[in-house]
Write an enzyme that holds these catalytic residues in place. Structure first.
Site, mmCIF file in Angstrom:
data_model
loop_
_atom_site.group_PDB
_atom_site.id
_atom_site.type_symbol
_atom_site.label_atom_id
_atom_site.label_comp_id
_atom_site.label_asym_id
_atom_site.label_seq_id
_atom_site.Cartn_x
_atom_site.Cartn_y
_atom_site.Cartn_z
ATOM 1 C CG ASP A 375 118.374 -35.950 31.057
ATOM 2 O OD1 ASP A 375 118.393 -36.228 32.270
ATOM 3 O OD2 ASP A 375 118.838 -36.698 30.182
ATOM 4 C CG LEU A 376 112.661 -32.920 33.127
ATOM 5 C CD1 LEU A 376 111.262 -32.619 32.622
ATOM 6 C CD2 LEU A 376 112.838 -32.415 34.540
ATOM 7 C CG ASP A 418 114.217 -35.249 28.653
ATOM 8 O OD1 ASP A 418 114.880 -35.448 27.607
ATOM 9 O OD2 ASP A 418 114.257 -36.017 29.625
#
Length: 487
Positions: A375-376, A418
């Site tokens: 994930d970001l 995300d």
């Protein structure tokens, strides 16, 4: 005359009636050919020698116009005596005398000319005889007009029948190329254009030929043509019934092609003839954007299309456009069943199905594969500070990075906000590390964390494998290492 019949047969009957009732040995019908702007002898009542000499004879309009002079007009006929040529004054019919009656459409334009010669009494016609001749010529004109209108009506019916046939052949889930091939064939058969081409606009604005009749599709694809190259042809000044019909000289002013375009071969002469014209019909989507072009050329009658024909051509184009849009919508719906609409990556539903299948195959056949969850970093802060549009653009950019960094056979998924997942075929820990490093190198300013678990090394069951990769991702985010492998 009140019964529909064969036009040549009707004209022969009229010519015979004129010959027998008024006593002329030769009666000739010249029909106007709008494609050539001339008159062709189609009917001769007389001797075999006269028939052999005159049938098929062609005279240009200019020659007849010289004779259609008001000084020769008598009671609707035109009598041109020999004395006009040699100055003599005679009451008897002379070999060089001419007597003819124009055959006119009810709106006044010329359909043909009826000519008679060699009266049995060898005398020039009286006014009464001219009245009868003109009346019979009016019947002949009505026969020609009725036959031409019947032929045009038949062509229009054929166009509608062909349109329905095309509609009935389209599959429930049509494919664009199949649609366009059916439409091109329908335009050729129903409307009489020997060459028909359908092209669709690609995302870069190129008009990609997808179907053709008459033309070789491979030849049309050799050099790219973009919509902006021909946009000038879609000039409202030349729009008729939603089609754009331009003379060649006007088209040349409005296109930016660097090579000579196709040059028509089935051309004619005169004001109603086709002469290197351009005929294009844009294909529009539901919001009016041009998604393609239908191009028709080489009319078999060598004439400019009538409004009815252009209306039918527009209907064919509308059908093609509607079917293509429907096809695109169906493909998009099918795509979205297992893809994320924002990033175009496979979605969570597809991920769950694939994960179960990959684990089962790896366990059964002794293969390995890697599962990467990522994930970001700080994505919520990015969204809060710059807004959802910037956040969406970040997700789309990261999705493109994932796709470009993967190996052949690998897949990327968006499984939540995300959160992303990668399935790496036949991957060891080293293979997974290499892929992740490639992603980080290409990600630019975007930062992400990764958790990796492999099957069968870390787990042989899908939920366990997912839990281990998720735990590794959590550890990578907590300690800032960027990437962690399952313990």
């Amino acid at each position: 005359m009140r019964v529909e019949g064969d036009l040549p047969e009707l004209l022969s009957a009229i010519a015979r009636t004129i010959a027998e009732s008024l006593g002329y040995e030769a009666v000739v019908v010249n029909l106007y050919r709008p494609a050539w702007n001339d008159f062709c002898v189609t009917t001769v009542h007389g001797s075999e020698a006269a028939r052999a000499q005159l049938l098929g004879q062609v005279r240009p309009l200019e020659e007849w116009e010289r004779l259609l002079d008001q000084r020769f007009e008598r009671r609707g006929a035109f009598v041109v005596p020999t004395e006009e040529l040699d100055g003599s004054q005679k009451d008897a019919w002379q070999p060089e005398d001419a007597l003819f009656v124009p055959l006119r459409h009810t709106d006044g334009h010329l359909l043909g000319i009826l000519s008679v010669d060699e009266p049995a009494g060898r005398l020039r016609p009286t006014d009464d005889e001219l009245d009868v001749l003109v009346a019979l010529a009016d019947h002949a004109a009505l026969a020609v007009q009725a036959a031409q209108e019947a032929a045009e009506s038949q062509r229009h019916r054929l166009a509608l029948e062909r349109l329905l046939a095309v509609s009935s052949r389209l599959p429930a889930e049509p494919v664009a190329d199949e649609i366009l091939r059916a439409v091109c064939a329908g335009v050729r058969e129903a409307l009489g254009f020997e060459n028909v081409l359908a092209a669709l606009r690609d995302p870069h604005g190129r008009l990609e030929p997808r179907a053709a009749v008459g033309w070789d599709l491979d030849d049309t694809q050799r050099k790219p043509v973009f919509l902006h190259d021909i946009q000038g042809l879609l000039d409202p000044a030349f729009e008729i019934e939603g089609c754009y019909l331009l003379p060649d000289d006007e088209a040349a002013k409005r296109i930016s092609l660097q090579r000579q375009a196709y040059v028509s071969e089935l051309n004619g002469r005169g004001p109603r003839a086709w002469f290197h014209h351009w005929l294009l019909v844009p294909l529009h989507d539901s919001v009016g954007e041009v998604i393609g072009i239908l191009w028709a050329d080489e009319p078999d009658d060598r004439l400019l299309p009538s409004r009815d024909k252009l209306q039918a051509l527009r209907v064919f184009a509308n059908q093609a456009a509607a079917a293509i849009v429907t096809s695109a919508h169906l493909r998009e719906l099918r795509f979205l069943a297992d893809h994320d609409p924002l990033t175009r990556l496979l979605n969570r539903r597809a991920f769950v199905e694939r994960l179960d299948g990959e684990v089962a195959r790896a366990t059964r056949y002794g293969r390995s594969f890697g599962l990467v969850l990522c994930d970001l970093d700080d994505f919520k802060e990015l969204n809060d500070r710059y807004g959802h549009q910037v956040g969406d653009e970040a997700l789309q950019g990261f999705a493109r990075t994932l796709q470009s960094a993967l190996r052949k056979g690998d897949d990327a998924f968006r499984i939540g906000g995300d959160e992303f997942a990668l399935m790496l075929a036949e991957a060891s820990e080293d293979d997974a590390r290499e892929v992740v490093h490639r992603i980080l190198e290409q990600a630019g300013e975007l930062r992400a964390s990764f958790g990796v678990a492999t099957c069968p090394d870390h787990a042989r069951e899908s939920q366990t494998l997912f839990r281990l990769a998720d735990a590794a991702l959590y550890e990578a985010k907590r300690d800032g290492s960027g990437i962690r492998f399952a313990a």
